[in-house]
Enzyme design. Sequence first.
Site, PDB file in Angstrom:
ATOM      1  N   TYR A  87      47.044  50.083  33.177  1.00 37.03           N
ATOM      2  CA  TYR A  87      46.112  49.010  32.760  1.00 37.03           C
ATOM      3  C   TYR A  87      45.271  49.473  31.576  1.00 37.03           C
ATOM      4  CZ  TYR A  87      41.716  46.410  32.593  1.00 37.03           C
ATOM      5  OH  TYR A  87      40.607  45.723  32.148  1.00 37.03           O
ATOM      6  N   SER A  88      44.600  50.614  31.715  1.00 41.26           N
ATOM      7  CA  SER A  88      43.687  51.018  30.635  1.00 41.26           C
ATOM      8  C   SER A  88      44.456  51.395  29.372  1.00 41.26           C
ATOM      9  CB  SER A  88      42.753  52.141  31.084  1.00 41.26           C
ATOM     10  OG  SER A  88      43.460  53.238  31.589  1.00 41.26           O
ATOM     11  N   ALA A  89      45.676  51.944  29.554  1.00 36.90           N
ATOM     12  CA  ALA A  89      46.494  52.262  28.374  1.00 36.90           C
ATOM     13  C   ALA A  89      46.892  50.987  27.635  1.00 36.90           C
ATOM     14  CB  ALA A  89      47.731  53.056  28.784  1.00 36.90           C
ATOM     15  N   LEU A 117      40.304  36.947  26.348  1.00 37.35           N
ATOM     16  CA  LEU A 117      40.105  37.626  27.640  1.00 37.35           C
ATOM     17  C   LEU A 117      41.367  37.669  28.486  1.00 37.35           C
ATOM     18  CD1 LEU A 117      37.323  35.658  27.195  1.00 37.35           C
ATOM     19  CD2 LEU A 117      36.596  37.085  29.075  1.00 37.35           C
ATOM     20  N   HIS A 139      43.132  58.232  39.761  1.00 38.60           N
ATOM     21  CA  HIS A 139      41.832  57.539  39.914  1.00 38.60           C
ATOM     22  C   HIS A 139      40.756  58.165  39.020  1.00 38.60           C
ATOM     23  CE1 HIS A 139      39.197  55.548  43.269  1.00 38.60           C
ATOM     24  NE2 HIS A 139      38.852  55.148  42.057  1.00 38.60           N
ATOM     25  N   THR A 167      37.507  46.839  27.896  1.00 34.41           N
ATOM     26  CA  THR A 167      36.967  47.514  29.073  1.00 34.41           C
ATOM     27  C   THR A 167      36.506  48.931  28.746  1.00 34.41           C
ATOM     28  OG1 THR A 167      37.640  48.425  31.208  1.00 34.41           O
ATOM     29  CG2 THR A 167      39.386  48.126  29.624  1.00 34.41           C
ATOM     30  N   ASP A 168      35.595  49.450  29.551  1.00 38.26           N
ATOM     31  CA  ASP A 168      35.172  50.853  29.388  1.00 38.26           C
ATOM     32  C   ASP A 168      36.271  51.820  29.828  1.00 38.26           C
ATOM     33  OD1 ASP A 168      35.018  50.496  32.152  1.00 38.26           O
ATOM     34  OD2 ASP A 168      32.936  51.160  32.345  1.00 38.26           O
ATOM     35  N   GLU A 169      37.283  51.302  30.551  1.00 39.32           N
ATOM     36  CA  GLU A 169      38.323  52.210  31.063  1.00 39.32           C
ATOM     37  C   GLU A 169      39.151  52.843  29.953  1.00 39.32           C
ATOM     38  OE1 GLU A 169      40.535  50.955  34.446  1.00 39.32           O
ATOM     39  OE2 GLU A 169      38.807  50.028  35.384  1.00 39.32           O
ATOM     40  N   LYS A 206      45.173  48.155  27.628  1.00 39.21           N
ATOM     41  CA  LYS A 206      43.969  47.619  26.961  1.00 39.21           C
ATOM     42  C   LYS A 206      43.642  48.459  25.717  1.00 39.21           C
ATOM     43  CE  LYS A 206      41.559  44.661  28.030  1.00 39.21           C
ATOM     44  NZ  LYS A 206      41.557  43.199  27.769  1.00 39.21           N
TER      45      LYS A 206
HETATM   46  P1  NAD Z   1      41.096  38.056  35.706  1.00 40.10           P
HETATM   47  O1  NAD Z   1      42.300  38.774  36.191  1.00 40.10           O
HETATM   48  O2  NAD Z   1      40.146  37.479  36.704  1.00 40.10           O
HETATM   49  O3  NAD Z   1      41.536  36.844  34.752  1.00 40.10           O
HETATM   50  C1  NAD Z   1      42.542  36.968  33.804  1.00 40.10           C
HETATM   51  C2  NAD Z   1      42.968  35.567  33.373  1.00 40.10           C
HETATM   52  O4  NAD Z   1      43.998  35.691  32.383  1.00 40.10           O
HETATM   53  C3  NAD Z   1      43.541  34.710  34.512  1.00 40.10           C
HETATM   54  O5  NAD Z   1      42.969  33.421  34.495  1.00 40.10           O
HETATM   55  C4  NAD Z   1      45.036  34.650  34.201  1.00 40.10           C
HETATM   56  O6  NAD Z   1      45.651  33.454  34.653  1.00 40.10           O
HETATM   57  C5  NAD Z   1      45.041  34.760  32.682  1.00 40.10           C
HETATM   58  N1  NAD Z   1      46.307  35.300  32.177  1.00 40.10           N
HETATM   59  C6  NAD Z   1      46.983  36.399  32.609  1.00 40.10           C
HETATM   60  N2  NAD Z   1      48.123  36.551  31.911  1.00 40.10           N
HETATM   61  C7  NAD Z   1      48.168  35.542  31.014  1.00 40.10           C
HETATM   62  C8  NAD Z   1      49.087  35.170  30.003  1.00 40.10           C
HETATM   63  N3  NAD Z   1      50.214  35.868  29.792  1.00 40.10           N
HETATM   64  N4  NAD Z   1      48.821  34.078  29.240  1.00 40.10           N
HETATM   65  C9  NAD Z   1      47.687  33.345  29.445  1.00 40.10           C
HETATM   66  N5  NAD Z   1      46.788  33.654  30.409  1.00 40.10           N
HETATM   67  C10 NAD Z   1      47.028  34.724  31.177  1.00 40.10           C
HETATM   68  O7  NAD Z   1      40.362  39.051  34.715  1.00 40.10           O
HETATM   69  P2  NAD Z   1      38.810  39.290  34.456  1.00 40.10           P
HETATM   70  O8  NAD Z   1      38.306  40.276  35.430  1.00 40.10           O
HETATM   71  O9  NAD Z   1      38.144  37.992  34.306  1.00 40.10           O
HETATM   72  O10 NAD Z   1      38.906  40.030  33.050  1.00 40.10           O
HETATM   73  C11 NAD Z   1      38.940  39.265  31.848  1.00 40.10           C
HETATM   74  C12 NAD Z   1      39.037  40.205  30.663  1.00 40.10           C
HETATM   75  O11 NAD Z   1      37.907  41.087  30.657  1.00 40.10           O
HETATM   76  C13 NAD Z   1      40.264  41.114  30.683  1.00 40.10           C
HETATM   77  O12 NAD Z   1      40.729  41.236  29.367  1.00 40.10           O
HETATM   78  C14 NAD Z   1      39.741  42.445  31.210  1.00 40.10           C
HETATM   79  O13 NAD Z   1      40.500  43.512  30.702  1.00 40.10           O
HETATM   80  C15 NAD Z   1      38.339  42.444  30.655  1.00 40.10           C
HETATM   81  N6  NAD Z   1      37.339  43.190  31.454  1.00 40.10           N
HETATM   82  C16 NAD Z   1      37.203  42.978  32.794  1.00 40.10           C
HETATM   83  C17 NAD Z   1      36.199  43.655  33.494  1.00 40.10           C
HETATM   84  C18 NAD Z   1      35.977  43.428  34.980  1.00 40.10           C
HETATM   85  O14 NAD Z   1      35.169  44.136  35.580  1.00 40.10           O
HETATM   86  N7  NAD Z   1      36.614  42.469  35.613  1.00 40.10           N
HETATM   87  C19 NAD Z   1      35.372  44.565  32.841  1.00 40.10           C
HETATM   88  C20 NAD Z   1      35.567  44.769  31.461  1.00 40.10           C
HETATM   89  C21 NAD Z   1      36.540  44.058  30.772  1.00 40.10           C
HETATM   90  O1  DAU Z   2      35.447  49.278  34.335  1.00 44.52           O
HETATM   91  C1  DAU Z   2      35.903  48.003  34.016  1.00 44.52           C
HETATM   92  C2  DAU Z   2      37.089  47.660  34.883  1.00 44.52           C
HETATM   93  O2  DAU Z   2      36.574  47.423  36.190  1.00 44.52           O
HETATM   94  C3  DAU Z   2      37.878  46.452  34.394  1.00 44.52           C
HETATM   95  O3  DAU Z   2      38.439  46.747  33.149  1.00 44.52           O
HETATM   96  C4  DAU Z   2      38.986  46.084  35.377  1.00 44.52           C
HETATM   97  O4  DAU Z   2      39.634  44.911  34.955  1.00 44.52           O
HETATM   98  C5  DAU Z   2      38.353  45.859  36.741  1.00 44.52           C
HETATM   99  O5  DAU Z   2      39.369  45.609  37.696  1.00 44.52           O
HETATM  100  C6  DAU Z   2      37.532  47.086  37.171  1.00 44.52           C
HETATM  101  O6  DAU Z   2      38.401  48.218  37.428  1.00 44.52           O
HETATM  102  P1  DAU Z   2      38.162  49.189  38.677  1.00 44.52           P
HETATM  103  O7  DAU Z   2      39.443  49.847  38.976  1.00 44.52           O
HETATM  104  O8  DAU Z   2      36.961  50.029  38.503  1.00 44.52           O
HETATM  105  O9  DAU Z   2      37.796  48.074  39.791  1.00 44.52           O
HETATM  106  P2  DAU Z   2      38.231  47.901  41.332  1.00 44.52           P
HETATM  107  O10 DAU Z   2      37.389  46.788  41.888  1.00 44.52           O
HETATM  108  O11 DAU Z   2      39.690  47.821  41.515  1.00 44.52           O
HETATM  109  O12 DAU Z   2      37.734  49.276  41.971  1.00 44.52           O
HETATM  110  C7  DAU Z   2      36.385  49.700  41.894  1.00 44.52           C
HETATM  111  C8  DAU Z   2      36.297  51.054  42.557  1.00 44.52           C
HETATM  112  O13 DAU Z   2      36.518  50.893  43.974  1.00 44.52           O
HETATM  113  C9  DAU Z   2      37.349  52.049  42.097  1.00 44.52           C
HETATM  114  O14 DAU Z   2      36.806  53.361  42.081  1.00 44.52           O
HETATM  115  C10 DAU Z   2      38.449  51.945  43.164  1.00 44.52           C
HETATM  116  C11 DAU Z   2      37.666  51.637  44.417  1.00 44.52           C
HETATM  117  N1  DAU Z   2      38.359  50.807  45.444  1.00 44.52           N
HETATM  118  C12 DAU Z   2      38.920  49.637  45.020  1.00 44.52           C
HETATM  119  C13 DAU Z   2      39.576  48.828  45.917  1.00 44.52           C
HETATM  120  C14 DAU Z   2      40.228  47.548  45.475  1.00 44.52           C
HETATM  121  C15 DAU Z   2      38.387  51.195  46.750  1.00 44.52           C
HETATM  122  O15 DAU Z   2      37.834  52.252  47.125  1.00 44.52           O
HETATM  123  N2  DAU Z   2      39.042  50.402  47.649  1.00 44.52           N
HETATM  124  C16 DAU Z   2      39.649  49.235  47.285  1.00 44.52           C
HETATM  125  O16 DAU Z   2      40.251  48.563  48.170  1.00 44.52           O
END
Ligand code: NAD
Ligand code: DAU
Length: 350
Positions: A157-159, A83, A291, A132-134, A161
């Site tokens: 980011y998505s590229a 992760l 976006h 991620t779905d992105e 992933k």
């Molecule tokens: P997050 O940013 O909260 O956590 C990422 C963690 O990775 C942190 O603890 C950070 O310290 C660690 N990390 C970063 N770079 C590192 C490195 N070089 N070596 C070791 N550790 C490192 O992320 P999250 O939201 O918990 O997402 C976790 C995973 O799930 C990611 O791969 C993300 O792409 C994926 N994901 C996230 C979401 C979401 O909505 N948050 C949705 C789908 C998939």
């Molecule tokens: O879809 C999965 C992804 O969801 C994960 O892979 C990413 O790690 C996670 O960060 C998240 O990406 P999003 O870009 O969708 O999440 P974020 O919370 O940044 O933004 C959610 C939506 O809200 C998006 O359309 C942008 C908008 N937004 C976000 C922020 C931070 C705002 O309108 N204002 C804001 O200040």
Amino acid sequence: MKKTILITGGAGFIGSHLVRLMVNKYPDYRIINLDKLTYAGNLENLKDVENKDNYTFVKADITDAEAMQKLFQEYQFDSVIHLAAESHVDRSISNPMSFIETNIVGTVVLLNAARNTWKGNWEGKRFYQVSTDEVYGTLGETGLFTEETSYDPRSPYSASKASSDHLVRAYYHTYGMPIVISNCSNNYGPYQFPEKLLPLMINNIRHNKTLPVYGDGKYTRDWLWVEDHAKAIDMVFHKGENGETYNIGGNNEWKNIDLVHQLCDVMDELLGREKGASRQLITFVKDRPGHDRRYAIDATKIKNELGWEPEIQAEEGLIRTAKWYLENTDWLENVTSGAYQQYYKEQYAS
Ligand code: NAD
Ligand code: DAU
């Protein structure tokens, strides 16, 4: 111990929920949590499991090939659940390189360490890429992402992933490494860093600060309670087929502005404010470049093949989330002091 599992990024948002689930549910698994502790990693997220016998924390960087090789030699992991990543789209727009390093190079470093250690003896081994779905790009008003949807990433980011998903699949086809990938929608819940939409808005409402909604606010996301995601990962890890992809989603689409309205109403109730007070804080600000308009997941495969479905609906999840942040203001204050202030200033400068 039945298995030794490396979880990378376990001190982050989703990772900490997964570590908690695995450590508590499987006392006969040894769980090694490897995390660099970037701004997003926080050991406070794991206070309740840090002293468990089957849990070990290692501070390390996944891009450090030598350190990863040593770690694999030392622990002889059976499996990796990967992760660790740079995860915030806005940061990828201002600083793409760290996303390339961690998300792409870091993933290959781990794949190589696994390959060098497992040496073609794949029995009982698994490399699980949490994605991620992105990677699928953006949808119009209708349609859903399935596992067959072509990749079309549109942010750094998505590229990054997408690239790492391709590399994980390449190790399956080229070397026969047993891999599995899941692609999930937007998670929400406790311990999410307040750069992401919901915790950022909760924190700003607490402080009576403006709520920055990007563009017209009609961008749509599918929201999933983070513990439901952790349960799905557990299921894919144990029951998923090698070489397969599983989409994970909440079946729970919201336009950002509707979600923020709903959150404002929940917060007014919890804070004892007049109904409508927090909505007054909403400000439409300049849009995120590139976006993606809408994400939505078709999670039929994981439901039919593995029997997973989300358990918590958004209305309940939103209340739980808001309550958690209000009950854990120390956590919130800790992560929003220092570097966060500078990040916020730069990101939201008009
Ligand atoms: P997050 O940013 O909260 O956590 C990422 C963690 O990775 C942190 O603890 C950070 O310290 C660690 N990390 C970063 N770079 C590192 C490195 N070089 N070596 C070791 N550790 C490192 O992320 P999250 O939201 O918990 O997402 C976790 C995973 O799930 C990611 O791969 C993300 O792409 C994926 N994901 C996230 C979401 C979401 O909505 N948050 C949705 C789908 C998939
Ligand atoms: O879809 C999965 C992804 O969801 C994960 O892979 C990413 O790690 C996670 O960060 C998240 O990406 P999003 O870009 O969708 O999440 P974020 O919370 O940044 O933004 C959610 C939506 O809200 C998006 O359309 C942008 C908008 N937004 C976000 C922020 C931070 C705002 O309108 N204002 C804001 O200040």
